[in-house]
Design an enzyme around this catalytic site. Structure first.
Site, PDB file in Angstrom:
ATOM      1  CD  GLN A 177      -2.566  -1.666   0.443  1.00 54.09           C
ATOM      2  OE1 GLN A 177      -3.382  -0.878   0.004  1.00 54.09           O
ATOM      3  NE2 GLN A 177      -2.433  -2.903  -0.028  1.00 54.09           N
ATOM      4  CE1 TYR A 197      -1.036   7.944  -6.618  1.00 55.87           C
ATOM      5  CE2 TYR A 197      -3.026   7.947  -7.951  1.00 55.87           C
ATOM      6  CZ  TYR A 197      -2.315   7.482  -6.864  1.00 55.87           C
ATOM      7  OH  TYR A 197      -2.878   6.553  -6.021  1.00 55.87           O
ATOM      8  CB  VAL A 251     -12.801  15.099  -2.625  1.00 57.83           C
ATOM      9  CG1 VAL A 251     -13.582  13.839  -2.984  1.00 57.83           C
ATOM     10  CG2 VAL A 251     -13.710  16.297  -2.618  1.00 57.83           C
TER      11      VAL A 251
HETATM   12  C1  UD1 Z   1      -7.362   9.662  -7.837  1.00 65.49           C
HETATM   13  C2  UD1 Z   1      -7.872   8.280  -8.227  1.00 65.49           C
HETATM   14  C3  UD1 Z   1      -8.099   7.458  -6.977  1.00 65.49           C
HETATM   15  C4  UD1 Z   1      -6.841   7.459  -6.117  1.00 65.49           C
HETATM   16  C5  UD1 Z   1      -6.429   8.881  -5.783  1.00 65.49           C
HETATM   17  C6  UD1 Z   1      -5.132   8.934  -4.993  1.00 65.49           C
HETATM   18  C7  UD1 Z   1      -9.200   8.768 -10.244  1.00 65.49           C
HETATM   19  C8  UD1 Z   1     -10.535   8.735 -10.874  1.00 65.49           C
HETATM   20  N1  UD1 Z   1      -9.141   8.385  -8.974  1.00 65.49           N
HETATM   21  O1  UD1 Z   1      -8.373  10.263  -7.110  1.00 65.49           O
HETATM   22  O2  UD1 Z   1      -8.460   6.140  -7.308  1.00 65.49           O
HETATM   23  O3  UD1 Z   1      -7.102   6.777  -4.937  1.00 65.49           O
HETATM   24  O4  UD1 Z   1      -6.218   9.580  -7.016  1.00 65.49           O
HETATM   25  O5  UD1 Z   1      -4.842  10.224  -4.603  1.00 65.49           O
HETATM   26  O6  UD1 Z   1      -8.217   9.105 -10.855  1.00 65.49           O
HETATM   27  N2  UD1 Z   1     -11.878  17.890  -5.305  1.00 65.49           N
HETATM   28  C9  UD1 Z   1     -12.609  19.027  -5.012  1.00 65.49           C
HETATM   29  N3  UD1 Z   1     -12.314  19.703  -3.867  1.00 65.49           N
HETATM   30  C10 UD1 Z   1     -11.321  19.319  -3.000  1.00 65.49           C
HETATM   31  C11 UD1 Z   1     -10.595  18.151  -3.307  1.00 65.49           C
HETATM   32  C12 UD1 Z   1     -10.894  17.455  -4.465  1.00 65.49           C
HETATM   33  O7  UD1 Z   1     -13.496  19.419  -5.761  1.00 65.49           O
HETATM   34  O8  UD1 Z   1     -11.119  19.997  -1.991  1.00 65.49           O
HETATM   35  C13 UD1 Z   1     -12.248  17.132  -6.523  1.00 65.49           C
HETATM   36  C14 UD1 Z   1     -11.069  16.777  -7.424  1.00 65.49           C
HETATM   37  O9  UD1 Z   1     -10.784  17.835  -8.323  1.00 65.49           O
HETATM   38  C15 UD1 Z   1     -11.632  15.537  -8.118  1.00 65.49           C
HETATM   39  C16 UD1 Z   1     -12.492  14.871  -7.036  1.00 65.49           C
HETATM   40  O10 UD1 Z   1     -12.775  15.888  -6.087  1.00 65.49           O
HETATM   41  O11 UD1 Z   1     -12.452  15.884  -9.196  1.00 65.49           O
HETATM   42  C17 UD1 Z   1     -11.787  13.739  -6.321  1.00 65.49           C
HETATM   43  O12 UD1 Z   1     -10.507  14.189  -5.923  1.00 65.49           O
HETATM   44  P1  UD1 Z   1      -9.550  13.324  -4.969  1.00 65.49           P
HETATM   45  O13 UD1 Z   1     -10.293  12.894  -3.782  1.00 65.49           O
HETATM   46  O14 UD1 Z   1      -8.285  14.083  -4.794  1.00 65.49           O
HETATM   47  O15 UD1 Z   1      -9.310  12.014  -5.794  1.00 65.49           O
HETATM   48  P2  UD1 Z   1      -8.995  11.706  -7.365  1.00 65.49           P
HETATM   49  O16 UD1 Z   1      -7.958  12.639  -7.885  1.00 65.49           O
HETATM   50  O17 UD1 Z   1     -10.262  11.524  -8.083  1.00 65.49           O
END
Ligand code: UD1
Length: 325
Positions: free
Chosen positions: A75, A143, A187
Site C-alpha cells: 500500500q 501519479y 475529497v
Molecule cells: C485519484 C484516483 C483514486 C486514487 C487517488 C489517490 C481517479 C478517478 N481516482 O483520485 O483512485 O485513490 O487519485 O490520490 O483518478 N476535489 C474538489 N475539492 C477538493 C478536493 C478534491 O473538488 O477539496 C475534486 C477533485 O478535483 C476531483 C475529485 O474531487 O475531481 C476527487 O478528488 P480526490 O479525492 O483528490 O481524488 P482523485 O484525484 O479523483
C-alpha cells in the site's frame, strides 16, 4: 498462521488491513516511513504488530522485512494527482522505484503472493463507462502513469520470475482515519472534516465530475480475497475494486449536508490539472474471479466515516470525582 507484510501500514488503508489480518488470526509485520502515515492510526494494535520504520526505497531494509513473509499487501505510495503534478520525481520514486524494490525483495525472499494497490486513475478520461480492466489505459497525471507502471512491474514479475502478483485498481477509497489535513487529502476526508467544523468546502470545476467512491472495508476484503483466489484466475492480472455506482461531487455535497448538518453552501474553484471527469467501475471481473462483492455501499460508508470523524472531534470528558459526603 500466515505472516502478512503490509507496506504503508500507518496509512488509513494499511492500518485497516492490519486490523483485518489480525482479526482473522494471522500475523502482521508493517513498514512505513511515516511521510503520510500516522502512528495514531495503529494505536490499539501497536502491541500486536511488528512495526518497522522503513522506506520502500531502502531495498536492504525491505529485503529484511520480507523474510519469512507469506503475503505482501503493498500500500505504500505517495498518493494524490495534484501532488504528482507538482512533484513528478517524488511520485515516480515512491510509486515506481518503491514498487520495484518490494517486488525484488518478495521474489528473493520467496513470498507466496504480492497484492498491489493500483489505481483507477490508470483509465484516465476514457469516454466509455463503466471502466473495464481490458480497456486501453489512458493515464493523464504523473501519479496515474506511476501507478500504471507499478501494475506492469507486477505482471512482469509474475511472467519473468513466477512471483504471484495481483493488482487491485482502487476507485477512490475513503473511510475512517483518512487524513483530512493535507492540501492533497482525498475529497471526502476534506469535505467531511470541513463541514463538521462548519467550514465551507471548495469544489474544483463544475461539480458534475463523478467518482465511484468506495468504502475502505471493500478494499480490505478485496485484498484478503486476492491472497487466496486461485493462481490461474488472478495472478499477473488487474481487478477493479469499487462499488459499480457513482456520484457527482454536487450530489455528494448534498448528501453530506444532510449527514453532517452543515448549513452553508459550497464554493467553486478552477478545475484541477490532471483531473479525470467521470469514474465508475465494472466490477464483474472482480466478482467472478476474486469472489468480491461490495460489503458497504456509498451512503452507509459516508455515515460510518462521518461518525468516526465526529467521534474524533469529541473532547475527552473526565467524569467528576465522587464528592465525599
Ligand atoms: C485519484 C484516483 C483514486 C486514487 C487517488 C489517490 C481517479 C478517478 N481516482 O483520485 O483512485 O485513490 O487519485 O490520490 O483518478 N476535489 C474538489 N475539492 C477538493 C478536493 C478534491 O473538488 O477539496 C475534486 C477533485 O478535483 C476531483 C475529485 O474531487 O475531481 C476527487 O478528488 P480526490 O479525492 O483528490 O481524488 P482523485 O484525484 O479523483
Amino acid at each position: 498462521m500466515a505472516t502478512y507484510l503490509i507496506t504503508g501500514v500507518a496509512g488509513f488503508i494499511g492500518s485497516s488491513l492490519a486490523r483485518a489480518v489480525l482479526a482473522q488470526g494471522d500475523k502482521v509485520r508493517g513498514v512505513d516511513n511515516f511521510a503520510t502515515g500516522r502512528s495514531e492510526n495503529l494505536d490499539e494494535i501497536l502491541e500486536r504488530i511488528d512495526l518497522r520504520t522503513v522506506d520502500v526505497l531502502d531495498l536492504d531494509a525491505i529485503q529484511e522485512a520480507s523474510k519469512g513473509v507469506d503475503f505482501v499487501l503493498h500500500q505504500a505510495a505517495i498518493p494524490s494527482v495534484p501532488r504528482s503534478v507538482l512533484d513528478p520525481v517524488g511520485s515516480n520514486a515512491a510509486n515506481v522505484d518503491g514498487t520495484v524494490n518490494v517486488l525484488v525483495a518478495a521474489r528473493d525472499q520467496k513470498v507466496r503472493r504480492v497484492i498491489y494497490a493500483a489505481s483507477s486513475s490508470a483509465y484516465g478520461d476514457t469516454p466509455s463507462l463503466p471502466k473495464q480492466e481490458d480497456m486501453f489505459p489512458n493515464p493523464i497525471s504523473p501519479y496515474a502513469v506511476a501507478k500504471l507502471a507499478g501494475e506492469y512491474y507486477m505482471s512482469s514479475f509474475y511472467r519473468c520470475y513466477g512471483l504471484e502478483t495481483v493488482s487491485l485498481r482502487y476507485f477512490n477509497i475513503f473511510g475512517p482515519r483518512q487524513d483530512p489535513t493535507s492540501p492533497y487529502s482525498g475529497v471526502l476526508a476534506k469535505f467531511i472534516s470541513l463541514m463538521l467544523h462548519g467550514e465551507q468546502p471548495t469544489i474544483f470545476g463544475d461539480g458534475e465530475q463523478s467518482r465511484d467512491f468506495t468504502f475502505v472495508d471493500n478494499a480490505v476484503s478485496a485484498n484478503l480475497l486476492a491472497c487466496r483466489a486461485p493462481r490461474d484466475q488472478v495472478c499477473g492480472r488487474v481487478f477493479n475494486v469499487a462499488t459499480g455506482r457513482r456520484a457527482s461531487l454536487k450530489e455528494t455535497f448534498a448528501i453530506l449536508k444532510t449527514i453532517t448538518g452543515f448549513q452553508g453552501e459550497v464554493k467553486f474553484g478552477p478545475k484541477r490539472a490532471g483531473d479525470v471527469t467521470h469514474s465508475i467501475a465494472d466490477i464483474s471481473r472482480s466478482q467472478s474471479h476474486l469472489g468480491y462483492k461490495p460489503l458497504v455501499d456509498f451512503k452507509e460508508g459516508l455515515h460510518k466515516t462521518v461518525d468516526w470523524y465526529r467521534s474524533e472531534m469529541r473532547p475527552v470528558v473526565t467524569p467528576p470525582s465522587p464528592v465525599a459526603s
